[in-house]
Motif scaffolding. Structure first.
Motif, PDB file in Angstrom:
ATOM      1  N   ARG A 145      -6.270   3.259  -2.325  1.00 30.46           N
ATOM      2  CA  ARG A 145      -6.671   4.645  -2.099  1.00 30.46           C
ATOM      3  C   ARG A 145      -5.618   5.417  -1.299  1.00 30.46           C
ATOM      4  O   ARG A 145      -5.586   6.645  -1.340  1.00 30.46           O
ATOM      5  N   THR A 146      -4.756   4.688  -0.570  1.00 28.51           N
ATOM      6  CA  THR A 146      -3.650   5.316   0.145  1.00 28.51           C
ATOM      7  C   THR A 146      -2.375   5.311  -0.694  1.00 28.51           C
ATOM      8  O   THR A 146      -1.685   6.324  -0.815  1.00 28.51           O
ATOM      9  N   GLU A 147      -2.058   4.171  -1.281  1.00 28.00           N
ATOM     10  CA  GLU A 147      -0.830   4.026  -2.063  1.00 28.00           C
ATOM     11  C   GLU A 147      -0.839   4.863  -3.331  1.00 28.00           C
ATOM     12  O   GLU A 147       0.220   5.234  -3.845  1.00 28.00           O
ATOM     13  N   LEU A 148      -2.017   5.198  -3.833  1.00 30.07           N
ATOM     14  CA  LEU A 148      -2.136   5.953  -5.087  1.00 30.07           C
ATOM     15  C   LEU A 148      -1.314   7.236  -5.061  1.00 30.07           C
ATOM     16  O   LEU A 148      -0.704   7.627  -6.067  1.00 30.07           O
ATOM     17  N   PHE A 149      -1.258   7.882  -3.912  1.00 26.89           N
ATOM     18  CA  PHE A 149      -0.591   9.180  -3.812  1.00 26.89           C
ATOM     19  C   PHE A 149       0.931   9.060  -3.728  1.00 26.89           C
ATOM     20  O   PHE A 149       1.627  10.070  -3.694  1.00 26.89           O
ATOM     21  N   ARG A 150       1.417   7.824  -3.743  1.00 25.80           N
ATOM     22  CA  ARG A 150       2.860   7.598  -3.795  1.00 25.80           C
ATOM     23  C   ARG A 150       3.341   7.387  -5.234  1.00 25.80           C
ATOM     24  O   ARG A 150       4.540   7.215  -5.461  1.00 25.80           O
TER      25      ARG A 150
ATOM     26  N   TYR B  49       1.633  10.459   4.229  1.00 21.05           N
ATOM     27  CA  TYR B  49       2.183   9.119   4.041  1.00 21.05           C
ATOM     28  C   TYR B  49       3.057   9.038   2.788  1.00 21.05           C
ATOM     29  O   TYR B  49       3.953   8.207   2.701  1.00 21.05           O
ATOM     30  N   SER B  50       2.785   9.914   1.824  1.00 20.41           N
ATOM     31  CA  SER B  50       3.503   9.872   0.551  1.00 20.41           C
ATOM     32  C   SER B  50       4.779  10.702   0.621  1.00 20.41           C
ATOM     33  O   SER B  50       4.730  11.926   0.738  1.00 20.41           O
ATOM     34  N   GLU B  51       5.916  10.043   0.493  1.00 23.47           N
ATOM     35  CA  GLU B  51       7.182  10.763   0.486  1.00 23.47           C
ATOM     36  C   GLU B  51       7.307  11.665  -0.739  1.00 23.47           C
ATOM     37  O   GLU B  51       7.924  12.738  -0.678  1.00 23.47           O
ATOM     38  N   LEU B  52       6.665  11.279  -1.853  1.00 23.00           N
ATOM     39  CA  LEU B  52       6.735  12.097  -3.064  1.00 23.00           C
ATOM     40  C   LEU B  52       5.930  13.379  -2.912  1.00 23.00           C
ATOM     41  O   LEU B  52       6.331  14.437  -3.413  1.00 23.00           O
TER      42      LEU B  52
ATOM     43  N   HIS C 262     -11.340   9.876   3.033  1.00 24.72           N
ATOM     44  CA  HIS C 262     -11.724   8.844   2.064  1.00 24.72           C
ATOM     45  C   HIS C 262     -10.519   8.094   1.499  1.00 24.72           C
ATOM     46  O   HIS C 262     -10.675   7.103   0.795  1.00 24.72           O
ATOM     47  N   CYS C 263      -9.299   8.587   1.799  1.00 24.45           N
ATOM     48  CA  CYS C 263      -8.068   7.942   1.332  1.00 24.45           C
ATOM     49  C   CYS C 263      -7.435   7.044   2.391  1.00 24.45           C
ATOM     50  O   CYS C 263      -6.531   6.266   2.074  1.00 24.45           O
ATOM     51  N   TRP C 264      -7.877   7.157   3.628  1.00 25.00           N
ATOM     52  CA  TRP C 264      -7.243   6.434   4.726  1.00 25.00           C
ATOM     53  C   TRP C 264      -7.653   4.958   4.745  1.00 25.00           C
ATOM     54  O   TRP C 264      -8.789   4.613   4.361  1.00 25.00           O
ATOM     55  N   PRO C 265      -6.775   4.074   5.230  1.00 19.96           N
ATOM     56  CA  PRO C 265      -7.147   2.661   5.354  1.00 19.96           C
ATOM     57  C   PRO C 265      -8.332   2.455   6.293  1.00 19.96           C
ATOM     58  O   PRO C 265      -9.209   1.641   6.025  1.00 19.96           O
TER      59      PRO C 265
END
Length: 251
Positions: A52-57, A129-132, A178-181
């Motif tokens: 849920r966090t990594e998805l936005f990368r 958190y997402s550099e992109l 809801h996206c945070w670890p």
């Protein structure tokens, strides 16, 4: 910039020695980047973040975020009137002179850009958190002819928020919890960095949305998260619209 912290030695720029044996001048090296570079204040770690966090990368998510989600929000997924209505609520809550404004888990910085155009903030910091996502924010700043000096862009981890305690006047974190670890740690970190009397405007989604990828909450769970973080129950205002919830707090 004194509201920022090194994510490793946990010191502000004013207190970091010229040669830091803890972070090996990691933070000072980042600060020397030529604007409008993205400051990477994310501690180097082998810890794996949940999907849920990594998805936005993922490149496709950051590409579509700016192009697909705002029209959907405008149809009422978040609230009647979409992001424009949410922006107006933030303006009303934060007041005419917001001071130092942080957009935490900013995505492409939609709210940070709106406040930059408004021109009432002393300083604007956009963290994600997402550099992109942050690269998309840079592109939008150029397209919208916003001065890069108006927004400090930082790659940051909500688990190790690189902001000094009691340093931020107002914080917006939209559709992010809801996206945070660990939402409890995230809100606790936000409480830490808010100044006494500082304001938080947060939004997220409610159960019965299933916890397949994201972590959703009941209203009672949200109240518990914010009170455990340190906010007094009387300072927490919760408003729901369908499965979307807005939380306004004062430290």
């Amino acid at each position: 910039m004194n509201c920022l912290l090194c994510p490793i030695c946990r010191q502000t720029p004013a207190s970091i020695p010229s040669i830091c044996h803890t972070c090996h001048n990691y933070y000072l090296t980042e600060l020397e980047k030529t604007p409008p570079a993205i400051l990477d204040l994310t501690p180097k770690s082998t810890q794996t973040k949940p999907l849920r966090t990594e998805l936005f990368r993922f490149p496709i998510i950051s590409f579509l975020y700016e192009r697909i989600l705002p029209p959907i929000w405008a149809l009422g997924l978040r609230n009647s009137g979409g992001i424009e209505a949410e922006f107006q609520k933030c303006r009303d809550f934060f007041g005419e002179n917001p001071g130092i404004f942080a957009d935490i888990s900013c995505g492409t910085g939609i709210m940070a850009r709106k406040f930059a155009k408004l021109g009432t903030c002393q300083q604007i910091i956009a963290l994600d958190y997402s550099e992109l996502m942050l690269e998309q924010l840079q592109q939008q700043i150029q397209l919208e002819e916003i001065s890069p000096n108006q927004i400090t862009i930082i790659r940051a981890d909500i688990e190790a928020l690189p902001l000094a305690s009691d340093s931020i006047d107002v914080i917006y974190t939209g559709a992010a919890m809801h996206c945070w670890p660990n939402p409890e740690n995230g809100i606790r970190n936000i409480y830490r960095v808010l100044r006494p009397g500082g304001k938080l405007f947060a939004t997220t989604f409610l159960k019965p949305l299933p916890n397949l990828i994201f972590q959703f909450f009941t209203v009672e769970e949200i109240k518990q998260i914010f009170t455990t973080a340190g906010f007094h129950p009387s300072s927490i205002q919760i408003e729901t619209k369908g499965l979307y919830v807005t939380v306004q707090c004062v430290k």
